[in-house]
Design an enzyme around this catalytic site. Structure first.
Site, PDB file in Angstrom:
ATOM      1  N   ASN A  18      -3.195   2.799   4.766  1.00 36.99           N
ATOM      2  CA  ASN A  18      -2.203   1.719   4.741  1.00 36.99           C
ATOM      3  C   ASN A  18      -2.224   1.084   6.132  1.00 36.99           C
ATOM      4  OD1 ASN A  18       0.020   0.083   4.586  1.00 36.99           O
ATOM      5  ND2 ASN A  18       1.523   1.743   4.410  1.00 36.99           N
ATOM      6  N   GLY A  19      -2.459  -0.232   6.203  1.00 38.65           N
ATOM      7  CA  GLY A  19      -2.510  -0.903   7.508  1.00 38.65           C
ATOM      8  C   GLY A  19      -3.773  -1.736   7.604  1.00 38.65           C
ATOM      9  N   LYS A  75      16.126 -15.506  -3.801  1.00 34.93           N
ATOM     10  CA  LYS A  75      16.214 -14.591  -4.960  1.00 34.93           C
ATOM     11  C   LYS A  75      15.592 -15.246  -6.185  1.00 34.93           C
ATOM     12  CE  LYS A  75      16.766 -11.650  -3.742  1.00 34.93           C
ATOM     13  NZ  LYS A  75      16.788 -11.004  -2.557  1.00 34.93           N
ATOM     14  N   GLU A 109      11.664 -15.891  -5.839  1.00 35.76           N
ATOM     15  CA  GLU A 109      10.763 -14.738  -5.776  1.00 35.76           C
ATOM     16  C   GLU A 109      10.608 -14.052  -7.128  1.00 35.76           C
ATOM     17  OE1 GLU A 109      11.843 -11.882  -2.705  1.00 35.76           O
ATOM     18  OE2 GLU A 109      13.916 -11.844  -3.325  1.00 35.76           O
ATOM     19  N   HIS A 132      18.732 -36.831   4.644  1.00 34.95           N
ATOM     20  CA  HIS A 132      17.649 -37.152   5.578  1.00 34.95           C
ATOM     21  C   HIS A 132      16.280 -36.874   4.970  1.00 34.95           C
ATOM     22  CE1 HIS A 132      20.627 -37.940   8.610  1.00 34.95           C
ATOM     23  NE2 HIS A 132      21.205 -36.800   8.310  1.00 34.95           N
ATOM     24  N   CYS A 134       0.829  -1.195   0.000  1.00 40.02           N
ATOM     25  CA  CYS A 134       0.000   0.000   0.000  1.00 40.02           C
ATOM     26  C   CYS A 134       0.871   1.255   0.000  1.00 40.02           C
ATOM     27  CB  CYS A 134      -0.955   0.076   1.190  1.00 40.02           C
ATOM     28  SG  CYS A 134      -2.204  -1.183   1.185  1.00 40.02           S
ATOM     29  N   ARG A 166       6.450  -0.866  -3.946  1.00 40.62           N
ATOM     30  CA  ARG A 166       6.069  -1.409  -2.645  1.00 40.62           C
ATOM     31  C   ARG A 166       5.163  -2.638  -2.798  1.00 40.62           C
ATOM     32  NH1 ARG A 166       6.614   2.403   1.583  1.00 40.62           N
ATOM     33  NH2 ARG A 166       4.831   1.582   2.685  1.00 40.62           N
ATOM     34  N   TRP A 189      -2.607  -3.050  -1.773  1.00 41.72           N
ATOM     35  CA  TRP A 189      -2.219  -4.457  -1.746  1.00 41.72           C
ATOM     36  C   TRP A 189      -3.294  -5.134  -0.908  1.00 41.72           C
ATOM     37  CZ3 TRP A 189      -0.697  -8.366   1.632  1.00 41.72           C
ATOM     38  CH2 TRP A 189       0.076  -9.409   1.072  1.00 41.72           C
ATOM     39  N   LYS A 207       7.375  -4.816  -1.325  1.00 47.47           N
ATOM     40  CA  LYS A 207       8.722  -4.434  -0.881  1.00 47.47           C
ATOM     41  C   LYS A 207       8.745  -4.190   0.618  1.00 47.47           C
ATOM     42  CE  LYS A 207      12.971  -2.866  -1.636  1.00 47.47           C
ATOM     43  NZ  LYS A 207      13.953  -3.921  -1.883  1.00 47.47           N
ATOM     44  N   GLU A 259      19.634 -17.360   0.723  1.00 41.18           N
ATOM     45  CA  GLU A 259      19.373 -16.116  -0.012  1.00 41.18           C
ATOM     46  C   GLU A 259      19.345 -16.367  -1.528  1.00 41.18           C
ATOM     47  OE1 GLU A 259      18.198 -13.412   0.715  1.00 41.18           O
ATOM     48  OE2 GLU A 259      18.788 -12.005  -0.856  1.00 41.18           O
TER      49      GLU A 259
HETATM   50  C1  G6P Z   1       9.841  -8.088   1.925  1.00 38.23           C
HETATM   51  C2  G6P Z   1      10.839  -7.881   0.790  1.00 38.23           C
HETATM   52  C3  G6P Z   1      12.132  -8.617   1.096  1.00 38.23           C
HETATM   53  C4  G6P Z   1      12.683  -8.171   2.435  1.00 38.23           C
HETATM   54  C5  G6P Z   1      11.653  -8.351   3.555  1.00 38.23           C
HETATM   55  C6  G6P Z   1      12.105  -7.657   4.833  1.00 38.23           C
HETATM   56  O1  G6P Z   1       9.409  -9.400   1.934  1.00 38.23           O
HETATM   57  O2  G6P Z   1      10.302  -8.344  -0.436  1.00 38.23           O
HETATM   58  O3  G6P Z   1      13.086  -8.334   0.081  1.00 38.23           O
HETATM   59  O4  G6P Z   1      13.835  -8.902   2.734  1.00 38.23           O
HETATM   60  O5  G6P Z   1      10.414  -7.730   3.179  1.00 38.23           O
HETATM   61  O6  G6P Z   1      12.130  -6.272   4.599  1.00 38.23           O
HETATM   62  P1  G6P Z   1      13.004  -5.246   5.408  1.00 38.23           P
HETATM   63  O7  G6P Z   1      12.667  -3.912   4.799  1.00 38.23           O
HETATM   64  O8  G6P Z   1      12.559  -5.335   6.840  1.00 38.23           O
HETATM   65  O9  G6P Z   1      14.434  -5.614   5.239  1.00 38.23           O
END
Ligand code: G6P
Length: 611
Positions: free
Chosen positions: A103-104, A487, A490, A506, A2, A27, A77, A606, A483
């Protein structure tokens, strides 16, 4: 997640709102809308559309159709109610007098909705936000601020709100609790926004709203009030982010631009902190006494930031011998964490607004822990509520999949581990200097990796058609695999999982068959031979193995693996920081070849500002 923009000034408002919303697209959202005050008709004009902002923008011919100098805009969102035109914001009261962007989440919306419906108020959407618009109208007796004040005493949850009233053509009311909202002080205009990138084109002078505060924006000024409705003075700060830092600047995608920016971001993050053969954390005041009595460290974060924490645990424990626990922001509150005044809680967040991380921070503070945060966005909520902040200075990160924020967080946490070890006398002067030199070499070595990106693009072209991929590694390489796997999944939507290589036997090994792609990570020299055994194990079951290792081991690995990516040898403290770059590039090129929406992957946001 949002995005809110509001503008009151002398220009046409709608184009300003649409441009601001376009800068908040990153976002994450699934519909968009604007409401402006139509001075001729004396009413609010509301336009909303499901889907990309482009749809709304085309409907409004870029905003030129709406003759008005004040309004609010929103990218939604979906939480309460599916993405649809009706559920999009702004939400409007039944008479059309009040329009709200939010937003919220309003947690007690159902009870308030039932109350209003019993009074005969008709509802049109499924959203929690409509309740706010209707409730303001219900309490409105000619004084908008008073009506908003009454509503705030009744709603529970998290909210940033932008409110318009058709009776008040000279003001926008803004409110914030647990969701970000900033104020922009322009020349002859005032603005609100979820983050600073949305308003950089109009002003760099901003004020950060605190929880429980209200603001009344007029063309000339912004008056803020505390939760008791007493007027307060707001500190205005000048933001030094350049507008072009939040633009693509010739690159096809923000993600690629941000991958390429990493060496410079690291220089910005590290150079001022490494001077005269020492680490200077001028922004840090952890006393020697606290460090020596520190019994435990928690690292709390979500998503990729939590993966940074996984690497940090290995470094911190190895260097300082203090126990470190890594906790997801969403889990921390519910695990009854053992925190006291001898506990350091390291909170990591790019945005500084992730709600679960924020809630964990507050819980840790309540329990008496000392909070040190590693944050990118200056002035964000997490930064403001921490005892100490280390900023990553990576610049604005727009792509949803984090890259430069991840590497700067990781470099900074690794530097912090080294600094602590030195202060605790746990590393010798010689070891300390050798590690420090490695930090200084890091940006240059990363440039080398980036300059060889064609070879990664070639490997991506060999593997982009796979529909299930496993990342395996031990210790630092396991954390790196988490990570790398995230990546890839996503942005490319390929099913991918990361495993501690020793754990494969296992269970997961049953999924390995002819042609399964396994990305085997073996940058950590101490465990290279173990990593090699795991490669042989999966090869024996038909896997196609793509390996990531250091140059000095490249030749050896080439005899066994089907494809090899390599990074220059570097001090073990920095292996994951350098090693993640080929994995970012691999994910990027795979997603590109699959035609995915790289900067805005489906369903992702984001900045995750709901629980
Ligand atoms: C979202 C983003 C990720 C990020 C996570 C934590 O899921 O898509 O890329 O790692 O939030 O966000 P922050 O701003 O707290 O690092």
């Amino acid at each position: 997640m949002c995005g809110i923009v509001g503008y009151i000034g002398r220009e046409q408002a709608a184009p300003v709102l649409l441009e601001g919303l376009s800068r908040l697209e990153y976002r994450g959202y699934d519909s968009a809308g604007v409401a402006v005050f139509d001075a001729e008709a004396g009413t609010l004009a509301v336009h909303k559309a499901k889907g990309r902002l482009q749809v709304l923008s085309e409907q409004l011919h870029g905003g030129a159709d709406l003759n008005s100098t004040m309004g609010v805009g929103h990218t939604r969102w979906a939480t309460h109610g599916a993405p649809s035109d009706i559920n999009s914001h702004p939400q409007v009261s039944h008479s059309g007098r009040i329009a709200v962007v939010h937003n919220g989440i309003i947690e007690n919306y159902a009870e308030l909705k039932a109350f209003l419906m019993a009074q005969g108020v008709p509802f049109t959407s499924e959203t929690d936000t409509e309740v706010v618009a209707q409730l303001i109208e219900y309490f409105y007796e000619g004084d908008l601020l008073a009506a908003v004040g009454r509503v705030l005493r009744r709603i529970q949850g998290a909210y940033a709100l932008g409110i318009l009233c058709a009776d008040c053509p000279d003001r926008i009311v803004a409110v914030r609790k647990d969701s970000p909202l900033i104020l922009g002080y322009g020349e002859g205009c005032s603005l609100i926004a979820s983050d600073v990138t949305a308003i950089l084109g109009h002003t760099r002078r901003v004020g950060y709203m605190e929880d429980g505060e209200l603001a009344v924006l007029t063309r000339e000024s912004i008056q803020c009030y505390n939760h008791l409705m007493q007027p307060i003075e707001k500190k205005i700060v000048t933001v030094d982010w350049e507008l072009d830092a939040a633009e693509k600047g010739g690159y096809e995608h923000f993600m690629f631009k941000e991958i390429m920016e990493q060496p410079d971001a690291l220089r910005r993050c590290l150079s001022p902190r490494i001077r005269e053969g020492d680490i200077m954390f001028e922004d840090l005041s952890l006393s020697q006494e606290f460090l020596q009595n520190m019994r435990r460290i928690y690292i709390v974060a979500c998503g990729s930031s939590c993966h940074v924490g996984m690497v940090g645990k290995y470094h911190l424990e190895r260097l300082t011998r203090i126990p470190v626990e890594v906790a997801l922001g969403s889990e921390f509150r519910y695990m009854d964490p053992i925190v006291d005044r001898h506990t350091l809680v390291i909170v990591i967040s790019q945005s500084g607004e992730t709600l679960d991380t924020m809630a964990a921070l507050r819980e840790a503070r309540r329990l008496g822990g000392r909070i040190l945060s590693i944050v990118n966005v200056v002035g964000s909520s997490i930064a403001r509520e921490s005892n100490q902040v280390l900023y990553t200075w990576a610049g604005p990160e727009i792509a949803v999949a984090t890259t430069k924020a991840y590497t700067t967080q990781l470099a900074l946490l690794s530097l912090l581990a080294l600094w602590m070890a030195r202060r605790l006398g746990a590393v010798s002067g010689e070891e300390f200097q050798a590690a420090l030199a490695a930090f200084q070499e890091l940006p240059g070595k990363m440039e080398e990796v980036l300059s060889r990106r064609d070879s990664i693009q070639y490997l991506a072209s060999r593997y982009f058609n796979h529909d299930s991929i496993f990342f395996i590694g031990r210790n630092l390489d396991y954390a790196l695999g988490l990570e790398g796997s995230l990546k890839l999944k996503e942005i490319s939507y390929i099913h991918s999982e990361a495993y501690a290589a020793g754990e494969l036997k296992h269970g997961t090994i049953s999924l390995i068959e002819d042609g399964t792609l396994v990305v085997a990570l073996s940058t950590y020299g101490k465990l290279f031979s173990k990593a090699m055994s795991n490669v042989i194990e999966v090869k024996a079951r038909g896997a196609d193995v793509l390996s990531l290792t250091v140059e000095s081991r490249g030749e050896e690995m080439r005899h066994t693996a089907d494809g090899v990516m390599s990074i220059p040898d570097i001090h073990e403290l920095l292996l994951p920081c350098l090693g993640v770059v080929p994995l970012q590039l691999f994910a990027y090129y795979v997603a590109l070849m699959r035609g995915c929406d790289i900067d805005k992957p489906r369903n992702l946001a984001k900045s995750v500002t709901v629980e």
